[in-house]
Design a protein around this motif. Structure first.
Motif, short mmCIF file in Angstrom:
data_model
loop_
_atom_site.label_atom_id
_atom_site.label_comp_id
_atom_site.label_asym_id
_atom_site.label_seq_id
_atom_site.Cartn_x
_atom_site.Cartn_y
_atom_site.Cartn_z
N GLY A 1 5.47 4.06 -9.83
CA GLY A 1 4.72 3.84 -8.59
C GLY A 1 5.58 3.86 -7.34
N GLU B 1 0.84 -1.19 0.00
CA GLU B 1 0.00 0.00 0.00
C GLU B 1 0.88 1.24 0.00
N LYS B 2 0.28 2.39 -0.27
CA LYS B 2 1.07 3.62 -0.33
C LYS B 2 1.80 3.86 0.98
N LYS C 1 -3.71 -1.01 -4.22
CA LYS C 1 -2.61 -1.85 -3.76
C LYS C 1 -1.75 -2.27 -4.96
N VAL D 1 6.40 3.05 -1.63
CA VAL D 1 5.29 3.25 -2.57
C VAL D 1 4.87 4.71 -2.51
N GLN D 2 4.74 5.33 -3.66
CA GLN D 2 4.40 6.75 -3.72
C GLN D 2 3.02 7.01 -3.13
N ASP D 3 2.87 8.17 -2.48
CA ASP D 3 1.60 8.54 -1.86
C ASP D 3 0.49 8.71 -2.89
N SER D 4 0.87 8.95 -4.14
CA SER D 4 -0.14 9.15 -5.18
C SER D 4 -0.79 7.85 -5.62
N VAL D 5 -0.22 6.70 -5.22
CA VAL D 5 -0.77 5.40 -5.59
C VAL D 5 -2.05 5.15 -4.79
N GLN D 6 -3.11 4.87 -5.50
CA GLN D 6 -4.42 4.68 -4.84
C GLN D 6 -4.70 3.22 -4.52
#
Length: 382
Positions: free
Chosen positions: A293, A267-268, A339, A332-337
């Motif tokens: 990502g 996850e982010k 999983k 994991v980048q915070d922009s990843v929504q």
């Protein structure tokens, strides 16, 4: 997938992509480029079947080291030993401090801008060293357990010794001498008596050339390579090595040995530690490679190696590469929504849009077998 175990008859030479002139010393690199082993496989098929061997291999896993039935992998480069000690009694692990110490400005150096440098939290003076580690040690590293130095670490001096000789320039097309006085010194490698190379090959059975040669399934490939003489020509000067083969899936084997899951769910904000089991090749510039990502927050690697290929189909190419054993920490980048699901082990590959991502090889690689990685998920602090 077919597993090859190689035993050299003589010294070996594995060239890099570094140029040298007559009179220079040409030193073999170690570990070898996976493409060298892929070329040996393709060369045997080409000379016996007379087909176009470009694209007949899907992937190569290795090479790794075999000693006394135990397989050894490149040592993670965040594993250090005590400084100036002749014998290694204990090893120490570096981890990112997660604090920007601002010790220097990366812009004033030739290094990448890595803010969270990995450090050792202890009183001992430590230093890096070159070695391979056993599958048991690799399992302990994944699980943050202590590594048994006596049984699980194989130093370079225990794998091979350098053997200097005189070489002469040879024409690639005719394998004959074309120039007088074209001599140079060359540092060969001689493997110790109980050392062998081991690697796995995954063939591309959708390739029409394999079908033309009657090698369009694994049983036919196995029969072809299991026919005597079981010899390959490996590395510079095409030295003969004998081999044994067996049907074995590398990914399933290593997952069973390491007791790891098929996939890693992220996850982010979650972090992973990525270990390069083969050379890491990217389009380097002044920034670290960007993975779709993910963002890099630390890394541990030694000097680059220049590795090259010289192929009739691909031509001459060189690339700057991380050594096997290099480690990069990703978050994991915070922009990843959603999983992110990663296979383990896997490759880092580049798509047609020049983005890098974790995934399976889907098209021909110039430097086949590079960017093979093992992923360690970081445990969240409670």
């Amino acid at each position: 997938m077919i597993k090859f175990t190689l035993t050299p008859y003589d010294v070996l030479f594995f060239g890099s992509g570094r140029p040298f002139n007559m009179g220079d010393v040409a030193a073999s690199i170690f570990p070898p480029n996976p493409n060298t082993f892929a070329s040996a496989i393709c060369s045997k098929i080409y000379h016996l079947k007379s087909i176009n061997v470009s694209g007949i291999l899907k992937a190569v896993y290795g090479p790794f080291i075999l000693k006394n039935s135990k397989i050894y992998f490149p040592k993670p480069q965040n594993i250090y030993k005590e400084r100036k000690k002749k014998d290694i009694e204990k090893v120490f692990t570096l981890e990112p401090l997660n604090i920007n110490l601002k010790l220097f400005k990366p812009d004033n150096t030739s290094n990448f801008a890595i803010e969270n440098l990995p450090i050792f939290k202890g009183i001992e003076e430590i230093e890096p060293f070159k070695a391979f580690i056993s599958i048991d040690a690799l399992k302990n590293w994944l699980n943050n357990k202590e590594i048994n130095v006596k049984n699980d670490i194989l130093l370079y001096k225990d794998i091979f010794q350098n053997e200097p000789r005189i070489g002469i320039k040879i024409d690639d097309s005719s394998y004959s001498v074309t120039e007088e006085n074209a001599l140079y010194r060359i540092e060969f490698l001689r493997l110790k008596e109980d050392i062998k190379f081991v690697f796995w090959v995954e063939f591309n059975f959708s390739n029409k050339e394999l079908e033309k040669a009657g090698l369009n399934d694994e049983n036919k490939i196995f029969k072809f390579f299991n026919t005597k003489p079981k010899v390959l020509k490996l590395g510079g000067e095409m030295r003969n090595v004998s081999y044994e083969i067996e049907k074995n899936d590398f990914k399933e084997w290593i997952k069973n040995e390491l007791k790891i899951e098929n996939t890693i769910e992220l996850e982010k904000g979650e972090k992973i530690q990525v270990l390069f089991l083969s050379y890491g090749i990217f389009d380097f510039n002044k920034s670290m490679p960007q993975i779709n990502g993910f963002e890099i927050y630390s890394a541990c690697f030694d000097n680059y190696e220049i590795i090259g290929i010289n192929s009739k189909n691909l031509g001459r190419k060189t690339k700057r590469a991380f050594h096997p054993g290099a480690i990069i920490w990703f978050s994991v980048q915070d922009s990843v929504q959603d999983k992110i699901s990663l296979n383990n082990p896997t490759f880092i590959i580049k798509n047609q849009n020049n983005f890098y991502f974790f995934g399976e090889v889907i098209e021909n690689q110039d430097f086949i077998g590079t960017n093979l990685v093992l992923i360690k998920k970081e445990v969240k602090n409670v």
